[in-house]
Structure formats: structure tokens, C-alpha cells
Design an enzyme around this catalytic site. Sequence first.
Site, PDB file in Angstrom:
ATOM      1  N   ASN A   4      37.022  15.377 -23.318  1.00  0.00           N
ATOM      2  CA  ASN A   4      36.366  16.392 -22.483  1.00  0.00           C
ATOM      3  C   ASN A   4      37.419  16.805 -21.462  1.00  0.00           C
ATOM      4  OD1 ASN A   4      32.995  16.216 -22.628  1.00  0.00           O
ATOM      5  ND2 ASN A   4      34.040  14.375 -23.301  1.00  0.00           N
ATOM      6  N   ASN A  31      33.425   3.639 -20.821  1.00  0.00           N
ATOM      7  CA  ASN A  31      33.495   4.884 -21.589  1.00  0.00           C
ATOM      8  C   ASN A  31      33.959   4.460 -22.976  1.00  0.00           C
ATOM      9  OD1 ASN A  31      34.030   7.385 -22.692  1.00  0.00           O
ATOM     10  ND2 ASN A  31      34.982   8.203 -20.829  1.00  0.00           N
ATOM     11  N   LYS A  85      37.601   2.904 -23.099  1.00  0.00           N
ATOM     12  CA  LYS A  85      38.672   3.728 -22.529  1.00  0.00           C
ATOM     13  C   LYS A  85      39.446   2.979 -21.443  1.00  0.00           C
ATOM     14  CE  LYS A  85      39.257   8.381 -20.527  1.00  0.00           C
ATOM     15  NZ  LYS A  85      38.465   9.598 -20.167  1.00  0.00           N
ATOM     16  N   GLU A 124      35.305   9.636 -13.050  1.00  0.00           N
ATOM     17  CA  GLU A 124      35.254   8.540 -14.039  1.00  0.00           C
ATOM     18  C   GLU A 124      35.516   7.185 -13.407  1.00  0.00           C
ATOM     19  OE1 GLU A 124      37.371  10.898 -17.608  1.00  0.00           O
ATOM     20  OE2 GLU A 124      36.594   8.948 -18.133  1.00  0.00           O
ATOM     21  N   GLU A 171      34.374  12.444 -27.198  1.00  0.00           N
ATOM     22  CA  GLU A 171      34.097  11.485 -26.119  1.00  0.00           C
ATOM     23  C   GLU A 171      32.742  11.827 -25.507  1.00  0.00           C
ATOM     24  OE1 GLU A 171      36.276  12.571 -22.603  1.00  0.00           O
ATOM     25  OE2 GLU A 171      36.251  10.524 -21.787  1.00  0.00           O
ATOM     26  N   CYS A 204      40.331  10.431 -24.867  1.00  0.00           N
ATOM     27  CA  CYS A 204      40.683  11.482 -23.919  1.00  0.00           C
ATOM     28  C   CYS A 204      41.994  11.255 -23.158  1.00  0.00           C
ATOM     29  CB  CYS A 204      39.519  11.718 -22.956  1.00  0.00           C
ATOM     30  SG  CYS A 204      39.650  13.327 -22.185  1.00  0.00           S
TER      31      CYS A 204
HETATM   32  N1  ING Z   1      39.618  14.328 -19.130  1.00  0.00           N
HETATM   33  C1  ING Z   1      40.880  14.883 -18.872  1.00  0.00           C
HETATM   34  C2  ING Z   1      41.949  14.538 -19.894  1.00  0.00           C
HETATM   35  O1  ING Z   1      42.711  13.596 -19.745  1.00  0.00           O
HETATM   36  C3  ING Z   1      42.650  15.307 -17.257  1.00  0.00           C
HETATM   37  C4  ING Z   1      41.343  14.615 -17.466  1.00  0.00           C
HETATM   38  C5  ING Z   1      42.809  16.631 -17.593  1.00  0.00           C
HETATM   39  C6  ING Z   1      43.696  14.598 -16.768  1.00  0.00           C
HETATM   40  C7  ING Z   1      44.051  17.239 -17.415  1.00  0.00           C
HETATM   41  C8  ING Z   1      44.926  15.202 -16.583  1.00  0.00           C
HETATM   42  C9  ING Z   1      45.110  16.526 -16.899  1.00  0.00           C
HETATM   43  O2  ING Z   1      42.015  15.287 -20.849  1.00  0.00           O
HETATM   44  C10 ING Z   1      39.242  13.054 -19.438  1.00  0.00           C
HETATM   45  N2  ING Z   1      37.934  12.877 -19.663  1.00  0.00           N
HETATM   46  O3  ING Z   1      40.034  12.115 -19.478  1.00  0.00           O
END
Ligand code: ING
Length: 308
Positions: free
Chosen positions: A193, A106, A123, A142, A46, A168
Amino acid sequence: MRIVNVAAAQMGPIQKAETRQAVVARMLALMDEAKGRDADLIVYPELALTTFFPRWFMTDQAEVDAWFERDMPNAATRPLFERAARHGMAMSFGYAELTSDGHHFNTAILTDKRARIIGKYRKVHLPGHAEFDPKRSFQHLEKRYFEPGDLGFPVWRALGGVLGMCICNDRRWPETYRVMGLQGVEMVVLGYNTPSVNSQKKDEGAQKRLFHNRLSVQAGAYQNSTFVVAVAKAGSEDGHPMIGGSLIVDPEGEIVAQAKTEDDELLVHACDLDDTAFGKKTIFDFARHRRIEHYGLITSQTGAIAPD
Ligand code: ING
């Protein structure tokens, strides 16, 4: 046998100061390595062209827009398309898309083996917030910089099979895989990410994040009898650590390849798309086994909606 030799091109950190040209050079090196291992398709993370900029609070729209691509391909990315065409390799990568009518997404694209863009995904599930919050150890903005995707979860006939994309946070939602599963998807490719720590849950560290990463991807693969290729942008970007753990999962939910580092690292696996057939014919025979009369809540707005 319908083999797709897929290369998961995990990328290590991209620092805020790193140029797109420097990043593309790293992507080209991974593509050349993938060619050396006879890959038919290479999958990048991503927002593969830049640092994960949604961690930065910006108020000047020109500063925000500098992280976006107005055209694809463009001067910085054309070398990727030219090399892919020369290698006869399909590719998928994520980037920040700014459309001609001013919309910010995204986005991820899929090309054929002649580097023609045959698929685009935007996304849908945007995590994080729209406003700065000093209580968080780091920001995840985001919702400030992107609009939710407006293309749904399409699939494309490509490489002798049915391919789909997501990005993601989408991988954590069963709906993502199911909508593609209902269209017969045989390989889902995605980039991520993912911060190694949770800005809102101090005791949740990298091991739990890596576990949830595997769990989400393995479940999606098994429950829709599809391959899933999940590719990290990993390592510490300007002091912000992100998990690696890129993986390729088969239609039975087994991990068939997994990254060992948090750097640029290539995983390659020969995926036989025919292996998706058994699950689609037995357990997940959607035509015979689904009871949609009981599924209404899935597409309804009822139930508590968590506050932003
Ligand atoms: N990053 C993370 C993901 O979904 C996140 C945000 C991390 C949400 C951990 C919930 C828990 O992997 C992105 N860019 O969506």
C-alpha cells in the site's frame, strides 16, 4: 521446467466503510478469474481485507483492534480458503494479525493448493511513525499499530520450488531479498500500500513512487536471481491516492507483467523456476563469490541511525 502459473491480484481501493465480506467477494472474483487462466498461485496485497487503516490516528485500542484478525481463517475469510481448495490454487494475502497473547503484526500467509497455511511472515521494516504529526499532509502510523515482525525472512518449499514472502516497505531493503536469496529463494511474493505522494516531500509524486517501486523489485529479483511478484492495493481510499503498478519480475530483473489500472486487475504469468538457476550458478554463486569478511557493517548497529 518447473512452471508456477502465478496470478498477481491487484486490488483497487477499499474504503474505510467497506465490510470484509464485500472485500472478500472482490477477492473471490479475482480468484475465479485466476482459475479461468489456470493459475497455480494467487497473490493479494498487503492488508488486503481492509482499508489501509494506519493512515488514521486512533487512540482507542478497541477501535484499533477492530481492524485486526484474531483467527485465520475466520468467518469473513473462510470462503477464500474454501474456494481456493476447490480451485486447487495456492494463495498468499496480507492482513493485520492480533495474536492470542496480544501482539499486533502486519502479516502475510501462504497456503498450499489445499488451502492449508504452510507459511507466515510478519513485516519487519515498519515505515512511518508512532505519533500524530499535524505537519504531515497525511499520517502513516504503522509504528503505532504494529510491532516489528519476529519471524525473520523464512522461505518454504512449495509448488515445486522455494518461495518467500515480504511486505511493502520490506521490498525497498536489499537485506530482505538477500536473506531469502541466501536460502535459495526462487519466487518472492509481496503486497504493498504505497501513497502516491510523499507526506514529507511535496514534489515527489506518483511517477517517482512508481519508479522506485519498479527499481526496488527489479533489483531484488536480479541480485538474488529470483522471481518477484509485487501486488498493490491501489487507487483513492477516502481521498488518499495510492499507486498501482503491480508487477511480476523475472530472475534477470525483466518486468514480464505489469498492471495498467488502479483497480482490481489480474496479471498472470507462467514462471519457470528453472530460470533462476543460471544467475545462482554464475554471477550470484554465493558460495564462490561472496566475501563475508568485508560485510560486517551490514549486521552492525554502527553508523548514523536516522531519528524516528
Ligand atoms: N508503505 C510505503 C512503502 O514502503 C513508504 C511507505 C512509501 C515509504 C514511500 C517510503 C517511501 O511502499 C508501506 N505500507 O510500507
